[in-house]
Motif scaffolding. Structure first.
Motif, PDB file in Angstrom:
ATOM      1  N   TYR A  79       0.836  -1.202   0.000  1.00 53.78           N
ATOM      2  CA  TYR A  79       0.000   0.000   0.000  1.00 53.78           C
ATOM      3  C   TYR A  79       0.873   1.255   0.000  1.00 53.78           C
ATOM      4  CZ  TYR A  79      -3.838   2.987   1.938  1.00 53.78           C
ATOM      5  OH  TYR A  79      -4.776   3.946   2.180  1.00 53.78           O
ATOM      6  N   GLY A  80       1.824   1.315   0.912  1.00 54.12           N
ATOM      7  CA  GLY A  80       2.687   2.479   0.995  1.00 54.12           C
ATOM      8  C   GLY A  80       3.591   2.643  -0.215  1.00 54.12           C
ATOM      9  N   ALA A  81       4.172   1.539  -0.688  1.00 52.22           N
ATOM     10  CA  ALA A  81       5.074   1.606  -1.839  1.00 52.22           C
ATOM     11  C   ALA A  81       4.329   2.036  -3.094  1.00 52.22           C
ATOM     12  CB  ALA A  81       5.737   0.250  -2.052  1.00 52.22           C
ATOM     13  N   ALA A  82       3.142   1.504  -3.299  1.00 52.05           N
ATOM     14  CA  ALA A  82       2.357   1.873  -4.477  1.00 52.05           C
ATOM     15  C   ALA A  82       1.984   3.351  -4.441  1.00 52.05           C
ATOM     16  CB  ALA A  82       1.091   1.018  -4.556  1.00 52.05           C
ATOM     17  N   LYS A 207       2.350   9.124 -13.433  1.00 53.02           N
ATOM     18  CA  LYS A 207       1.858   8.949 -12.062  1.00 53.02           C
ATOM     19  C   LYS A 207       1.898  10.287 -11.316  1.00 53.02           C
ATOM     20  CE  LYS A 207       3.147   4.069 -11.920  1.00 53.02           C
ATOM     21  NZ  LYS A 207       3.886   2.998 -11.231  1.00 53.02           N
ATOM     22  N   THR A 208       1.092  11.203 -11.828  1.00 53.48           N
ATOM     23  CA  THR A 208       1.053  12.536 -11.230  1.00 53.48           C
ATOM     24  C   THR A 208       0.420  12.534  -9.840  1.00 53.48           C
ATOM     25  OG1 THR A 208      -1.058  12.940 -12.353  1.00 53.48           O
ATOM     26  CG2 THR A 208       0.947  13.651 -13.487  1.00 53.48           C
ATOM     27  N   TRP A 209      -0.237  11.451  -9.492  1.00 53.07           N
ATOM     28  CA  TRP A 209      -0.918  11.327  -8.209  1.00 53.07           C
ATOM     29  C   TRP A 209       0.013  10.830  -7.099  1.00 53.07           C
ATOM     30  CZ3 TRP A 209       0.069   6.365  -7.079  1.00 53.07           C
ATOM     31  CH2 TRP A 209       0.271   5.495  -8.154  1.00 53.07           C
ATOM     32  N   ALA A 210       1.197  10.359  -7.454  1.00 48.48           N
ATOM     33  CA  ALA A 210       2.074   9.688  -6.485  1.00 48.48           C
ATOM     34  C   ALA A 210       2.627  10.669  -5.448  1.00 48.48           C
ATOM     35  CB  ALA A 210       3.219   8.990  -7.209  1.00 48.48           C
ATOM     36  N   THR A 211       2.908  10.149  -4.274  1.00 44.62           N
ATOM     37  CA  THR A 211       3.465  10.951  -3.183  1.00 44.62           C
ATOM     38  C   THR A 211       4.985  10.937  -3.264  1.00 44.62           C
ATOM     39  OG1 THR A 211       3.333   9.021  -1.736  1.00 44.62           O
ATOM     40  CG2 THR A 211       1.496  10.551  -1.659  1.00 44.62           C
ATOM     41  N   THR A 212       5.498  11.721  -4.196  1.00 46.39           N
ATOM     42  CA  THR A 212       6.935  11.738  -4.464  1.00 46.39           C
ATOM     43  C   THR A 212       7.592  13.040  -4.013  1.00 46.39           C
ATOM     44  OG1 THR A 212       6.422  12.543  -6.695  1.00 46.39           O
ATOM     45  CG2 THR A 212       6.730  10.164  -6.409  1.00 46.39           C
ATOM     46  N   GLY A 213       6.925  13.797  -3.169  1.00 47.25           N
ATOM     47  CA  GLY A 213       7.446  15.099  -2.755  1.00 47.25           C
ATOM     48  C   GLY A 213       6.678  16.197  -3.447  1.00 47.25           C
ATOM     49  N   ARG A 219       0.409  19.288  -2.696  1.00 44.18           N
ATOM     50  CA  ARG A 219       0.602  17.977  -2.089  1.00 44.18           C
ATOM     51  C   ARG A 219      -0.398  16.970  -2.641  1.00 44.18           C
ATOM     52  NH1 ARG A 219       0.029  17.925   4.050  1.00 44.18           N
ATOM     53  NH2 ARG A 219      -1.699  19.311   3.557  1.00 44.18           N
ATOM     54  N   ASN A 220       0.054  15.743  -2.831  1.00 45.76           N
ATOM     55  CA  ASN A 220      -0.852  14.635  -3.139  1.00 45.76           C
ATOM     56  C   ASN A 220      -1.221  13.937  -1.838  1.00 45.76           C
ATOM     57  OD1 ASN A 220      -0.835  15.014  -5.911  1.00 45.76           O
ATOM     58  ND2 ASN A 220       0.943  13.684  -6.226  1.00 45.76           N
ATOM     59  N   ILE A 221      -2.495  13.775  -1.616  1.00 42.80           N
ATOM     60  CA  ILE A 221      -2.971  13.116  -0.406  1.00 42.80           C
ATOM     61  C   ILE A 221      -3.705  11.845  -0.808  1.00 42.80           C
ATOM     62  CG2 ILE A 221      -4.452  13.303   1.621  1.00 42.80           C
ATOM     63  CD1 ILE A 221      -4.003  16.322   1.541  1.00 42.80           C
TER      64      ILE A 221
END
Length: 371
Positions: A79-82, A207-213, A219-221
């Motif tokens: 879940y977290g990695a994805a 993957k514009t939705w990803a939590t990459t900073g 911010r992506n939540i």
């Protein structure tokens, strides 16, 4: 493969040499070649070789393997990695998959691409280590809570384990949805020659939705929590629309001797190989019967049944369960003709002769349609 359509369009570049691999090892190697760099799992027979292979070979490609303390931990690590946009996979067998269902529901709700592998063992409970298809309901109807769907791929050879593992990662990214590769213990443990084809990668969304900073962007939540019912319903309607699109575009199937068939045997995975031999024997006896093999269990290939129209007099499903896929066959044809079951359970597997005998038992007049 199938007359069925798919949104994955590839161009074959070159086929390399053949390797003799066990099914579980072939899945793991295909995942690495597909760009999987994170694997979280917990060992359970008959899927353990996937975990062992990943533990040995992921570090060589700068990947990370973690043996989690449980399947519950493994799925939540996925879940977290994805959520960070990384290609990630886990693998287990039936009881382990049951433990993953809550986390899997969260992953589906947040529309995250995760690939899962279930090498099914006999059940319920601890069951046994023999091959089974009794996880069909769990895989296709949603084993966790809420209205969600997994894309479910069902290979029937070691080569398809390779090819569909590669497709699983692309489908997960394309549709932002978890994808499950399901196989029984025979396929996971058997050895066959395979080719790892070099193919052009399909065009996949960023993957514009990803939590990459969040530097330079909002911010992506990632959350599935909706306190307002109006927001909750809007989310459900969005997911429903996505599932309808997947159902329309991703149905896959294979058919064998269908064109002139009066009767059709329906089977997937290992049982499809057995059923194909039974169909060949039936044809030698002048019985007009064909085989329809679902490659996607969800979306179920209803288009294949619709294309047969009203020319088929009856269906026989061959399953390693008490009879689960048979319900989807009946729904696909609107119960227009009889659908019967040939099955074994608890790790037992029918022979082609048993399948043919059952066919003759439920369709005693079938020889009259022969050539």
């Amino acid at each position: 493969m199938a007359p069925g359509s798919s949104t994955i369009n590839r161009k074959r570049v070159v086929a390399l040499k053949k390797y003799l691999l066990k099914g579980n090892e072939a899945i793991a190697e295909a995942a690495i070649k597909a760009g999987c760099r994170l694997f979280f799992g917990y060992p359970i027979t008959p899927s353990t070789e996937i975990i062992e292979y990943m533990a040995k070979h992921l570090p060589a490609v700068d990947g990370t393997f973690v043996q989690a303390e449980s399947e519950v931990s493994a799925i939540n690590m996925c879940y977290g990695a994805a959520g960070a946009g990384v290609r990630v996979m886990t693998a287990s067998s039936s009881p382990g998959m049951s433990l993953m269902q809550e986390g899997l529901s969260y992953i589906a709700a947040n529309e995250l691409p995760v690939v899962l592998v279930n090498i099914v063992r006999a059940g319920p409970g601890l069951g046994g280590l023999g091959p089974s298809q009794a996880d069909y309901f769990q895989a296709t109807k949603g084993g966790g809570h809420g209205d969600y769907r997994l894309i479910v791929l069902a290979p029937n050879s070691v080569q398809e384990l390779v090819d569909l593992t590669r497709d699983a990662f692309d489908l997960a990214d394309m549709h932002r949805n978890p994808v499950l590769l399901i196989a029984d213990g025979i396929l996971g443990q058997m050895m066959e020659p395979v080719v790892f084809k070099e193919l052009e990668a399909p065009s996949l969304p960023d993957k514009t939705w990803a939590t990459t900073g969040a530097e330079g962007r909002p911010r992506n939540i990632i959350t599935s929590y909706a306190l307002q019912n109006e927001i909750g319903e809007a989310n459900c309607l969005r997911w429903e629309a996505k599932y309808k699109n997947i159902a329309a575009t991703e149905q896959r199937w294979e058919q064998y001797m269908i064109d002139d068939a009066d009767y059709v045997v329906v089977a997937y995975g290992t049982t499809a190989r057995i059923a194909k031999a039974a169909v060949q024997q039936a044809r030698q006896e002048g019985i007009k019967v064909g085989l329809l093999r679902p490659v996607t269990l969800w979306p179920f290939p209803v288009k294949a049944f619709a294309a047969l129209g009203g020319k088929v007099k009856g269906y026989l499903t061959v399953e390693l369960s008490a009879g689960q896929m048979i319900e989807d066959v009946r729904l696909a044809i609107n119960c227009a003709v009889p659908v019967h079951l040939c099955n074994r359970q608890g790790g037992m597997v029918p022979s082609p002769e048993e399948v043919l005998a059952r066919f003759k038992e439920v369709f005693p007049n079938s020889v009259e349609g022969g050539v």
